[in-house]
Design a protein around this motif. Structure first.
Motif, PDB file in Angstrom:
ATOM      1  N   ILE A 173    -122.684   8.943   6.464  1.00  0.00           N
ATOM      2  CA  ILE A 173    -122.139   8.382   5.289  1.00  0.00           C
ATOM      3  C   ILE A 173    -123.311   7.495   4.818  1.00  0.00           C
ATOM      4  CG2 ILE A 173    -120.657   7.043   4.280  1.00  0.00           C
ATOM      5  CD1 ILE A 173    -119.366   9.652   4.508  1.00  0.00           C
ATOM      6  N   ARG A 174    -123.775   6.309   5.516  1.00  0.00           N
ATOM      7  CA  ARG A 174    -124.763   5.526   5.058  1.00  0.00           C
ATOM      8  C   ARG A 174    -125.970   6.153   4.524  1.00  0.00           C
ATOM      9  NH1 ARG A 174    -123.789   0.059   6.158  1.00  0.00           N
ATOM     10  NH2 ARG A 174    -121.910  -0.455   7.511  1.00  0.00           N
ATOM     11  N   SER A 175    -126.629   7.096   5.299  1.00  0.00           N
ATOM     12  CA  SER A 175    -127.753   7.747   4.965  1.00  0.00           C
ATOM     13  C   SER A 175    -127.433   8.500   3.635  1.00  0.00           C
ATOM     14  CB  SER A 175    -128.174   8.742   5.970  1.00  0.00           C
ATOM     15  OG  SER A 175    -129.293   9.458   5.591  1.00  0.00           O
ATOM     16  N   GLY A 176    -126.413   9.169   3.532  1.00  0.00           N
ATOM     17  CA  GLY A 176    -126.283   9.898   2.178  1.00  0.00           C
ATOM     18  C   GLY A 176    -125.955   9.146   1.129  1.00  0.00           C
ATOM     19  N   TYR A 177    -125.362   7.669   1.493  1.00  0.00           N
ATOM     20  CA  TYR A 177    -124.988   6.781   0.389  1.00  0.00           C
ATOM     21  C   TYR A 177    -126.580   6.374  -0.317  1.00  0.00           C
ATOM     22  CZ  TYR A 177    -122.785   2.643  -1.742  1.00  0.00           C
ATOM     23  OH  TYR A 177    -122.279   1.623  -2.542  1.00  0.00           O
ATOM     24  N   HIS A 178    -127.336   6.031   0.720  1.00  0.00           N
ATOM     25  CA  HIS A 178    -128.735   5.621   0.136  1.00  0.00           C
ATOM     26  C   HIS A 178    -129.354   6.556  -0.377  1.00  0.00           C
ATOM     27  CE1 HIS A 178    -128.848   1.826   3.422  1.00  0.00           C
ATOM     28  NE2 HIS A 178    -127.710   1.978   2.793  1.00  0.00           N
ATOM     29  N   ASP A 179    -129.291   7.711   0.001  1.00  0.00           N
ATOM     30  CA  ASP A 179    -130.106   8.851  -0.889  1.00  0.00           C
ATOM     31  C   ASP A 179    -129.644   8.945  -2.130  1.00  0.00           C
ATOM     32  OD1 ASP A 179    -131.544   9.280   1.572  1.00  0.00           O
ATOM     33  OD2 ASP A 179    -130.526  10.975   2.140  1.00  0.00           O
ATOM     34  N   ALA A 180    -128.242   8.920  -2.459  1.00  0.00           N
ATOM     35  CA  ALA A 180    -127.572   8.945  -3.762  1.00  0.00           C
ATOM     36  C   ALA A 180    -127.987   7.824  -4.477  1.00  0.00           C
ATOM     37  CB  ALA A 180    -126.261   9.152  -3.601  1.00  0.00           C
ATOM     38  N   TRP A 181    -128.023   6.767  -3.889  1.00  0.00           N
ATOM     39  CA  TRP A 181    -128.460   5.644  -4.762  1.00  0.00           C
ATOM     40  C   TRP A 181    -129.940   5.452  -5.059  1.00  0.00           C
ATOM     41  CZ3 TRP A 181    -125.979   2.639  -8.179  1.00  0.00           C
ATOM     42  CH2 TRP A 181    -124.710   2.344  -7.894  1.00  0.00           C
ATOM     43  N   SER A 182    -130.707   6.122  -4.466  1.00  0.00           N
ATOM     44  CA  SER A 182    -132.145   5.986  -4.680  1.00  0.00           C
ATOM     45  C   SER A 182    -132.559   6.187  -5.914  1.00  0.00           C
ATOM     46  CB  SER A 182    -132.856   6.748  -3.355  1.00  0.00           C
ATOM     47  OG  SER A 182    -134.333   6.769  -3.697  1.00  0.00           O
TER      48      SER A 182
ATOM     49  N   ASP B 298    -124.091  -2.054  -0.622  1.00  0.00           N
ATOM     50  CA  ASP B 298    -123.840  -1.721   0.824  1.00  0.00           C
ATOM     51  C   ASP B 298    -122.553  -2.192   0.779  1.00  0.00           C
ATOM     52  OD1 ASP B 298    -125.616   0.419   1.392  1.00  0.00           O
ATOM     53  OD2 ASP B 298    -127.152  -1.256   2.685  1.00  0.00           O
ATOM     54  N   LEU B 299    -122.052  -3.240   0.082  1.00  0.00           N
ATOM     55  CA  LEU B 299    -120.647  -4.023   0.337  1.00  0.00           C
ATOM     56  C   LEU B 299    -119.885  -2.841   0.190  1.00  0.00           C
ATOM     57  CD1 LEU B 299    -121.109  -7.149  -1.738  1.00  0.00           C
ATOM     58  CD2 LEU B 299    -121.184  -6.898   0.900  1.00  0.00           C
ATOM     59  N   LEU B 300    -119.753  -1.844  -0.579  1.00  0.00           N
ATOM     60  CA  LEU B 300    -118.632  -0.927  -0.365  1.00  0.00           C
ATOM     61  C   LEU B 300    -118.945  -0.162   0.983  1.00  0.00           C
ATOM     62  CD1 LEU B 300    -117.978   1.884  -3.403  1.00  0.00           C
ATOM     63  CD2 LEU B 300    -118.748   2.724  -1.057  1.00  0.00           C
ATOM     64  N   VAL B 301    -119.851   0.025   1.244  1.00  0.00           N
ATOM     65  CA  VAL B 301    -119.870   0.918   2.630  1.00  0.00           C
ATOM     66  C   VAL B 301    -119.335  -0.152   3.764  1.00  0.00           C
ATOM     67  CG1 VAL B 301    -121.291   2.122   4.480  1.00  0.00           C
ATOM     68  CG2 VAL B 301    -121.866   2.261   2.077  1.00  0.00           C
ATOM     69  N   ASP B 302    -120.052  -1.335   3.893  1.00  0.00           N
ATOM     70  CA  ASP B 302    -119.395  -2.328   5.068  1.00  0.00           C
ATOM     71  C   ASP B 302    -117.929  -2.763   4.905  1.00  0.00           C
ATOM     72  OD1 ASP B 302    -122.085  -2.135   5.581  1.00  0.00           O
ATOM     73  OD2 ASP B 302    -122.510  -4.111   4.527  1.00  0.00           O
ATOM     74  N   TRP B 303    -117.661  -2.729   3.642  1.00  0.00           N
ATOM     75  CA  TRP B 303    -116.109  -3.162   3.588  1.00  0.00           C
ATOM     76  C   TRP B 303    -115.076  -2.354   3.120  1.00  0.00           C
ATOM     77  CZ3 TRP B 303    -114.970  -7.619   6.088  1.00  0.00           C
ATOM     78  CH2 TRP B 303    -115.978  -8.444   6.490  1.00  0.00           C
ATOM     79  N   TYR B 304    -115.454  -1.664   2.002  1.00  0.00           N
ATOM     80  CA  TYR B 304    -114.289  -0.920   1.330  1.00  0.00           C
ATOM     81  C   TYR B 304    -113.908   0.406   1.867  1.00  0.00           C
ATOM     82  CZ  TYR B 304    -112.067   1.884  -2.619  1.00  0.00           C
ATOM     83  OH  TYR B 304    -111.351   2.828  -3.100  1.00  0.00           O
ATOM     84  N   ILE B 305    -115.147   1.198   2.525  1.00  0.00           N
ATOM     85  CA  ILE B 305    -114.788   2.487   3.196  1.00  0.00           C
ATOM     86  C   ILE B 305    -114.009   2.100   4.477  1.00  0.00           C
ATOM     87  CG2 ILE B 305    -116.023   4.306   4.429  1.00  0.00           C
ATOM     88  CD1 ILE B 305    -118.050   4.509   2.353  1.00  0.00           C
ATOM     89  N   PRO B 306    -114.402   1.362   5.135  1.00  0.00           N
ATOM     90  CA  PRO B 306    -113.367   0.899   6.441  1.00  0.00           C
ATOM     91  C   PRO B 306    -112.023   0.391   5.933  1.00  0.00           C
ATOM     92  CG  PRO B 306    -115.623  -0.293   6.722  1.00  0.00           C
ATOM     93  CD  PRO B 306    -115.584   0.420   5.254  1.00  0.00           C
ATOM     94  N   PHE B 307    -111.954  -0.184   4.810  1.00  0.00           N
ATOM     95  CA  PHE B 307    -110.686  -0.413   4.385  1.00  0.00           C
ATOM     96  C   PHE B 307    -110.009   0.653   3.963  1.00  0.00           C
ATOM     97  CE2 PHE B 307    -108.000  -1.196   0.399  1.00  0.00           C
ATOM     98  CZ  PHE B 307    -107.153  -1.998   1.015  1.00  0.00           C
TER      99      PHE B 307
ATOM    100  N   PHE C  71    -121.494  12.356  -4.690  1.00  0.00           N
ATOM    101  CA  PHE C  71    -121.403  11.771  -3.288  1.00  0.00           C
ATOM    102  C   PHE C  71    -120.048  11.288  -3.274  1.00  0.00           C
ATOM    103  CE2 PHE C  71    -121.659   8.324  -0.522  1.00  0.00           C
ATOM    104  CZ  PHE C  71    -122.173   9.024   0.569  1.00  0.00           C
ATOM    105  N   TYR C  72    -119.761  10.437  -4.250  1.00  0.00           N
ATOM    106  CA  TYR C  72    -118.343   9.694  -4.256  1.00  0.00           C
ATOM    107  C   TYR C  72    -117.243  10.422  -4.239  1.00  0.00           C
ATOM    108  CZ  TYR C  72    -120.186   4.900  -5.166  1.00  0.00           C
ATOM    109  OH  TYR C  72    -121.002   3.579  -5.093  1.00  0.00           O
ATOM    110  N   ARG C  73    -117.416  11.482  -5.155  1.00  0.00           N
ATOM    111  CA  ARG C  73    -116.320  12.676  -5.059  1.00  0.00           C
ATOM    112  C   ARG C  73    -116.089  13.315  -3.733  1.00  0.00           C
ATOM    113  NH1 ARG C  73    -116.602  16.813  -9.754  1.00  0.00           N
ATOM    114  NH2 ARG C  73    -114.664  17.380  -8.804  1.00  0.00           N
ATOM    115  N   ARG C  74    -117.088  13.805  -3.144  1.00  0.00           N
ATOM    116  CA  ARG C  74    -117.188  14.348  -1.886  1.00  0.00           C
ATOM    117  C   ARG C  74    -116.733  13.498  -0.588  1.00  0.00           C
ATOM    118  NH1 ARG C  74    -121.828  15.137   0.123  1.00  0.00           N
ATOM    119  NH2 ARG C  74    -122.996  14.437  -1.539  1.00  0.00           N
ATOM    120  N   ASN C  75    -116.772  12.388  -0.794  1.00  0.00           N
ATOM    121  CA  ASN C  75    -116.304  11.371   0.070  1.00  0.00           C
ATOM    122  C   ASN C  75    -115.066  10.723  -0.130  1.00  0.00           C
ATOM    123  OD1 ASN C  75    -118.494  11.224   2.475  1.00  0.00           O
ATOM    124  ND2 ASN C  75    -119.658  11.402   0.520  1.00  0.00           N
ATOM    125  N   GLY C  76    -114.327  11.026  -1.157  1.00  0.00           N
ATOM    126  CA  GLY C  76    -113.067  10.453  -1.612  1.00  0.00           C
ATOM    127  C   GLY C  76    -112.922   8.894  -2.095  1.00  0.00           C
ATOM    128  N   LEU C  77    -114.138   8.514  -2.482  1.00  0.00           N
ATOM    129  CA  LEU C  77    -114.202   7.147  -2.843  1.00  0.00           C
ATOM    130  C   LEU C  77    -113.853   6.617  -4.455  1.00  0.00           C
ATOM    131  CD1 LEU C  77    -117.930   6.583  -1.619  1.00  0.00           C
ATOM    132  CD2 LEU C  77    -115.714   6.276  -0.234  1.00  0.00           C
TER     133      LEU C  77
END
Length: 500
Positions: free
Chosen positions: A332-341, A313-322, A488-494
């Motif tokens: 985004i958070r929900s999709g991220y958690h689902d993808a990691w599950s 989640d550090l990616l969501v908390d810090w990298y995405i806002p950056f 998920f990472y590709r669709r969200n430009g990560l």
């Protein structure tokens, strides 16, 4: 805010200079140290010891700035030495560049009363007064600067108790945590590990602080216990010569200075040797409960789902806002958690072992004159967990601090697999999936950590590592088992330039 004070009796000039060196080890950019005392009280001696220690030059000429008013020194932390005795008004501080000096480094100020309130509230005062045949130093202050100085002087007390009270200390290295290390020279060089108890911070999830969920070691006892277990298992870790478990000080063996790099580039044979060491470690059983001292034990925590998720989640908390300039939304958070599950399901099924967590070049010492696994000295393992064996290989082969080309990553991976295969039955397909999954989790976490170090801790240099970490993340996500996460990472430009 209450002001605290501590005292030291200094019997001679050597002790005064040594106090200056001990103070230097605590200084950071922005700190101000104010020296008070009558003429001849020892201010110049203390200043000389401090500046020479910062400059790491025991012969450095340190003249009194009585007539020049200020002397500047290039050092580990740039430092300006001000003597304000001849100052006619505090306004002249602007002409001397006082504020710029503090913004660029540390400042040492004699006759601070002439500054007329211009010193920052965090300034620490050192008053020297004559006493018997020596002098007494009274250190007063408040806040983080005073706490760091108190900690440095406590380290000197630890050395005294350990029989090394006259040893020279020199800054060695720090890391992204509150830990720091010093070289102690008293005959053979030793390493002083300064590891204060972890400050847990506020609750962030389920009423628990981040460090508790991520299972970060809370005291130096974890290092001692794991060190003893690794040494008993044949791993070249530091001998511990003295320990203060309560206050967090260790005096340990200096394993050497040999690097896994050559001119900043990874040496393939050394990475392969480290991979073989990992294979040997993963071929044996490790206890989850380890003894640090009689009656003091450390239980190695599991790398459980909660720890995996809060790190990712550090990616969501810090990298995405950056990256985007705005906080991640709920979708985004929900999709991220689902993808990691599904990836966490894979990681939970993987082979488990003692996972050192930061097994990479900054924590590995190359000792080429030795043989076998003894060629590799291992450091910084206090945060070890019981988790996937693939994690440490991913940490090594996708080294966060140095660019590992794909061909060296592959040769490192192959060396590990060959060693495991030769030792007996080994699930290569399952390990391959776990390697990709742990590499993706680790590099996602690191993207967030490096941005956090810049945004929260004022350490922008870490941003230069981001392109490398994105590249590693792209390599990990290329594994078919991670197709959903990659999408998920590709669709969200990560992934930036590594999307394809």
């Amino acid at each position: 805010m209450d002001v605290s004070a501590l005292e030291r009796f200094l019997p001679d000039e050597r002790a005064t200079g040594m106090l200056g060196a001990d103070l230097a080890l605590a200084l950071r950019a922005g700190d101000v140290l104010a020296l008070e005392g009558d003429l001849g009280a020892g201010k110049t001696t203390l200043a000389r010891g401090l500046i020479r220690a910062l400059a790491e030059d025991p012969e450095l000429e340190v003249p009194s700035p009585t007539f020049t008013l200020v002397q500047a020194y290039e050092a580990r932390i740039p430092i300006h030495h001000f003597d304000l005795y001849r100052l006619s008004s505090a306004a002249e501080l602007d002409e001397l560049g006082f504020d710029d000096a503090i913004s660029q480094g540390a400042a040492l100020v004699e006759w601070p009363d002439r500054a007329a309130g211009r010193l920052p509230a965090s300034a620490v005062f050192v008053e020297l007064t004559h006493e018997r045949d020596g002098r007494t130093a009274t250190v007063t202050g408040t806040g983080h600067v005073f706490e760091r100085i108190t900690r440095s002087l406590a380290a000197r007390d630890f050395l005294v108790r350990s029989g090394h009270g006259d040893a020279q200390r020199a800054y060695f290295t720090g890391d992204a945590s509150a830990r720091s290390y010093e070289i102690v020279r008293d005959g053979q060089p030793l390493v002083l590990m300064n590891s204060p108890k972890l400050v847990l911070g506020p609750p962030v999830r389920d009423g628990k602080p981040y460090a508790e969920i991520a299972h970060t070691a809370q005291s130096v006892s974890a290092f001692v216990a794991i060190d003893r277990a690794l040494k008993a298992g044949g791993v070249a870790v530091p001998e511990i010569f003295a320990a203060d478990l309560e206050r967090g000080f260790l005096l340990i063996e200096h394993l050497g200075s040999g690097s896994f790099l050559d001119d900043g580039r990874p040496v393939a044979d050394r990475y392969a040797a480290a991979a073989k060491l990992l294979a040997a470690m993963h071929g044996r059983k490790w206890p989850s409960r380890m003894e640090a001292a009689p009656g003091v034990t450390h239980t190695v925590p599991p790398f459980d789902r909660a720890a995996m998720m809060i790190e990712a989640d550090l990616l969501v908390d810090w990298y995405i806002p950056f990256l985007t300039g705005k906080p991640a939304n709920d979708e985004i958070r929900s999709g991220y958690h689902d993808a990691w599950s599904q990836v966490f399901d894979l990681m939970e099924r993987a082979e488990k072992t003692l996972m050192l967590r930061d097994f990479h070049s900054p924590n590995l010492i190359w000792r080429g004159e030795r043989r076998g696994h003894d060629r590799i000295g291992v450091l910084d393992f206090q945060d070890a967990l019981i988790g996937p064996s693939a994690y440490d290989l991913a940490s090594l082969a996708m080294d966060a601090r140095v660019t590992v080309p794909p061909e060296i990553e592959r040769s490192t991976y192959d060396a590990y697999v060959a060693a495991r295969r030769s030792a007996g039955p080994f699930d290569e397909a399952g390990f391959s999936e776990a390697y990709a999954a742990t590499a993706a989790q680790r590099n996602s976490k690191i993207l967030g950590i490096f941005v956090r170090l810049k945004e929260r801790d004022g350490k922008p240099d870490y941003l230069r590592h981001l392109p490398r970490i994105r590249d590693y993340l792209g390599r990990a996500l290329a594994h078919p088992a991670l197709a959903g996460l990659k999408d998920f990472y590709r669709r969200n430009g990560l992934l930036g330039d590594t999307e394809e």
